[in-house]
Design a protein around this motif. Structure first.
Motif, mmCIF file in Angstrom:
data_model
loop_
_atom_site.group_PDB
_atom_site.id
_atom_site.type_symbol
_atom_site.label_atom_id
_atom_site.label_comp_id
_atom_site.label_asym_id
_atom_site.label_seq_id
_atom_site.Cartn_x
_atom_site.Cartn_y
_atom_site.Cartn_z
ATOM 1 N N LYS A 76 86.432 57.921 4.926
ATOM 2 C CA LYS A 76 85.175 57.552 4.267
ATOM 3 C C LYS A 76 84.987 58.242 2.922
ATOM 4 O O LYS A 76 84.347 57.686 2.035
ATOM 5 C CB LYS A 76 83.985 57.835 5.179
ATOM 6 C CG LYS A 76 83.794 56.772 6.222
ATOM 7 C CD LYS A 76 82.493 56.948 6.945
ATOM 8 C CE LYS A 76 82.357 55.884 8.014
ATOM 9 N NZ LYS A 76 81.174 56.098 8.834
ATOM 10 N N TYR A 108 81.895 49.963 3.573
ATOM 11 C CA TYR A 108 82.638 50.948 2.797
ATOM 12 C C TYR A 108 83.944 50.338 2.291
ATOM 13 O O TYR A 108 84.728 49.813 3.071
ATOM 14 C CB TYR A 108 82.991 52.159 3.671
ATOM 15 C CG TYR A 108 81.805 52.950 4.154
ATOM 16 C CD1 TYR A 108 81.418 54.114 3.503
ATOM 17 C CD2 TYR A 108 81.095 52.561 5.287
ATOM 18 C CE1 TYR A 108 80.346 54.869 3.957
ATOM 19 C CE2 TYR A 108 80.023 53.303 5.752
ATOM 20 C CZ TYR A 108 79.655 54.457 5.081
ATOM 21 O OH TYR A 108 78.600 55.196 5.543
ATOM 22 N N TYR A 109 84.170 50.450 0.981
ATOM 23 C CA TYR A 109 85.400 49.946 0.364
ATOM 24 C C TYR A 109 86.141 51.087 -0.313
ATOM 25 O O TYR A 109 85.532 51.890 -1.033
ATOM 26 C CB TYR A 109 85.083 48.855 -0.668
ATOM 27 C CG TYR A 109 84.635 47.573 -0.026
ATOM 28 C CD1 TYR A 109 85.564 46.635 0.398
ATOM 29 C CD2 TYR A 109 83.286 47.301 0.175
ATOM 30 C CE1 TYR A 109 85.155 45.450 1.005
ATOM 31 C CE2 TYR A 109 82.875 46.129 0.774
ATOM 32 C CZ TYR A 109 83.811 45.209 1.189
ATOM 33 O OH TYR A 109 83.415 44.041 1.790
ATOM 34 N N ARG A 110 87.435 51.115 -0.124
ATOM 35 C CA ARG A 110 88.276 52.163 -0.700
ATOM 36 C C ARG A 110 88.256 52.075 -2.228
ATOM 37 O O ARG A 110 88.509 51.025 -2.804
ATOM 38 C CB ARG A 110 89.708 52.027 -0.192
ATOM 39 C CG ARG A 110 90.590 53.146 -0.704
ATOM 40 C CD ARG A 110 92.005 53.017 -0.199
ATOM 41 N NE ARG A 110 92.771 54.110 -0.745
ATOM 42 C CZ ARG A 110 93.544 54.903 -0.043
ATOM 43 N NH1 ARG A 110 93.686 54.709 1.244
ATOM 44 N NH2 ARG A 110 94.188 55.879 -0.615
ATOM 45 N N THR A 111 87.953 53.226 -2.867
ATOM 46 C CA THR A 111 87.902 53.269 -4.326
ATOM 47 C C THR A 111 88.587 54.495 -4.921
ATOM 48 O O THR A 111 88.670 54.622 -6.140
ATOM 49 C CB THR A 111 86.440 53.245 -4.819
ATOM 50 O OG1 THR A 111 85.707 54.277 -4.155
ATOM 51 C CG2 THR A 111 85.786 51.900 -4.559
ATOM 52 N N PRO A 170 85.686 45.057 4.609
ATOM 53 C CA PRO A 170 85.524 46.483 4.274
ATOM 54 C C PRO A 170 86.410 47.373 5.144
ATOM 55 O O PRO A 170 86.830 46.974 6.226
ATOM 56 C CB PRO A 170 84.045 46.744 4.545
ATOM 57 C CG PRO A 170 83.623 45.684 5.497
ATOM 58 C CD PRO A 170 84.511 44.497 5.257
ATOM 59 N N ASN A 171 86.651 48.591 4.663
ATOM 60 C CA ASN A 171 87.424 49.556 5.445
ATOM 61 C C ASN A 171 86.623 50.075 6.631
ATOM 62 O O ASN A 171 87.186 50.360 7.685
ATOM 63 C CB ASN A 171 87.855 50.731 4.564
ATOM 64 C CG ASN A 171 88.811 50.288 3.490
ATOM 65 O OD1 ASN A 171 88.403 50.022 2.365
ATOM 66 N ND2 ASN A 171 90.081 50.159 3.830
ATOM 67 N N GLN A 230 92.338 49.661 -4.752
ATOM 68 C CA GLN A 230 91.318 50.584 -5.273
ATOM 69 C C GLN A 230 90.813 50.141 -6.639
ATOM 70 O O GLN A 230 89.612 50.132 -6.902
ATOM 71 C CB GLN A 230 91.896 52.000 -5.412
ATOM 72 C CG GLN A 230 92.053 52.728 -4.141
ATOM 73 C CD GLN A 230 92.612 54.127 -4.331
ATOM 74 O OE1 GLN A 230 92.778 54.800 -3.362
ATOM 75 N NE2 GLN A 230 92.902 54.585 -5.515
ATOM 76 N N THR A 262 92.965 55.657 5.093
ATOM 77 C CA THR A 262 91.720 55.642 4.341
ATOM 78 C C THR A 262 90.633 56.335 5.147
ATOM 79 O O THR A 262 90.411 56.009 6.308
ATOM 80 C CB THR A 262 91.290 54.192 4.026
ATOM 81 O OG1 THR A 262 92.320 53.581 3.267
ATOM 82 C CG2 THR A 262 89.991 54.169 3.254
ATOM 83 N N ASN A 319 88.676 47.015 -6.271
ATOM 84 C CA ASN A 319 87.389 47.353 -5.676
ATOM 85 C C ASN A 319 86.472 48.038 -6.688
ATOM 86 O O ASN A 319 85.283 47.720 -6.776
ATOM 87 C CB ASN A 319 87.573 48.241 -4.446
ATOM 88 C CG ASN A 319 88.164 47.496 -3.265
ATOM 89 O OD1 ASN A 319 88.259 46.271 -3.264
ATOM 90 N ND2 ASN A 319 88.588 48.234 -2.260
ATOM 91 N N GLU A 345 87.047 58.473 0.727
ATOM 92 C CA GLU A 345 87.853 57.734 -0.237
ATOM 93 C C GLU A 345 87.256 56.344 -0.501
ATOM 94 O O GLU A 345 87.895 55.496 -1.102
ATOM 95 C CB GLU A 345 89.288 57.587 0.277
ATOM 96 C CG GLU A 345 89.999 58.914 0.416
ATOM 97 C CD GLU A 345 91.357 58.807 1.067
ATOM 98 O OE1 GLU A 345 92.293 59.434 0.562
ATOM 99 O OE2 GLU A 345 91.490 58.095 2.089
ATOM 100 N N THR A 346 86.030 56.141 -0.042
ATOM 101 C CA THR A 346 85.391 54.835 -0.163
ATOM 102 C C THR A 346 84.068 54.935 -0.913
ATOM 103 O O THR A 346 83.521 56.015 -1.107
ATOM 104 C CB THR A 346 85.101 54.232 1.222
ATOM 105 O OG1 THR A 346 84.164 55.072 1.908
ATOM 106 C CG2 THR A 346 86.355 54.074 2.050
#
Length: 120
Positions: free
Chosen positions: A94, A80-83, A63-64, A37, A92, A40, A96-97
């Protein structure tokens, strides 16, 4: 005789337990998603519009989640990337991305608000 029984039980217990393995990964897995996280967020904070999708994938990895759609004859891809961590379920989702939006393989925006504006 009692000593022989105790010795036998001890040997049986030791032989049974010697095949057991205990793996404690809670701390490491916690650090792993936290590190991911953080990395990212750092990369996303430094993004520049019009960057090629391939360059971003090299920095962020797989990407997730991904999505694609066509609007007004133009191809859009969303990665979408987890952040952030919203739920404590080790999965994970969406929410959380952070979505990264690409038009014709070029970055045109990121974030949920940007995606909403582009998709409408």
């Amino acid at each position: 005789m009692k000593k022989l029984i105790k010795l036998s039980l001890t040997l049986v217990s030791v032989s049974i337990l010697s095949g057991c393995v205990f793996i404690h990964g809670g701390d490491d897995s916690n650090k792993n998603w936290q590190h991911t996280q953080e990395k990212n967020r750092e990369v996303i904070n430094q993004l520049v519009l019009d960057t090629d999708k391939t360059q971003i994938e090299l920095k962020l990895g797989v990407p997730n989640f991904t999505e694609a759609f066509i609007q007004n004859g133009q191809e859009y891809r969303v990665m979408y990337y987890r952040t952030s961590r919203q739920h404590h379920d080790n999965v994970t989702s969406k929410d959380e991305t952070t979505p990264l939006i690409f038009k014709n393989q070029k970055l045109i925006g990121w974030g949920h608000d940007a995606l909403t504006n582009i998709a409408h």
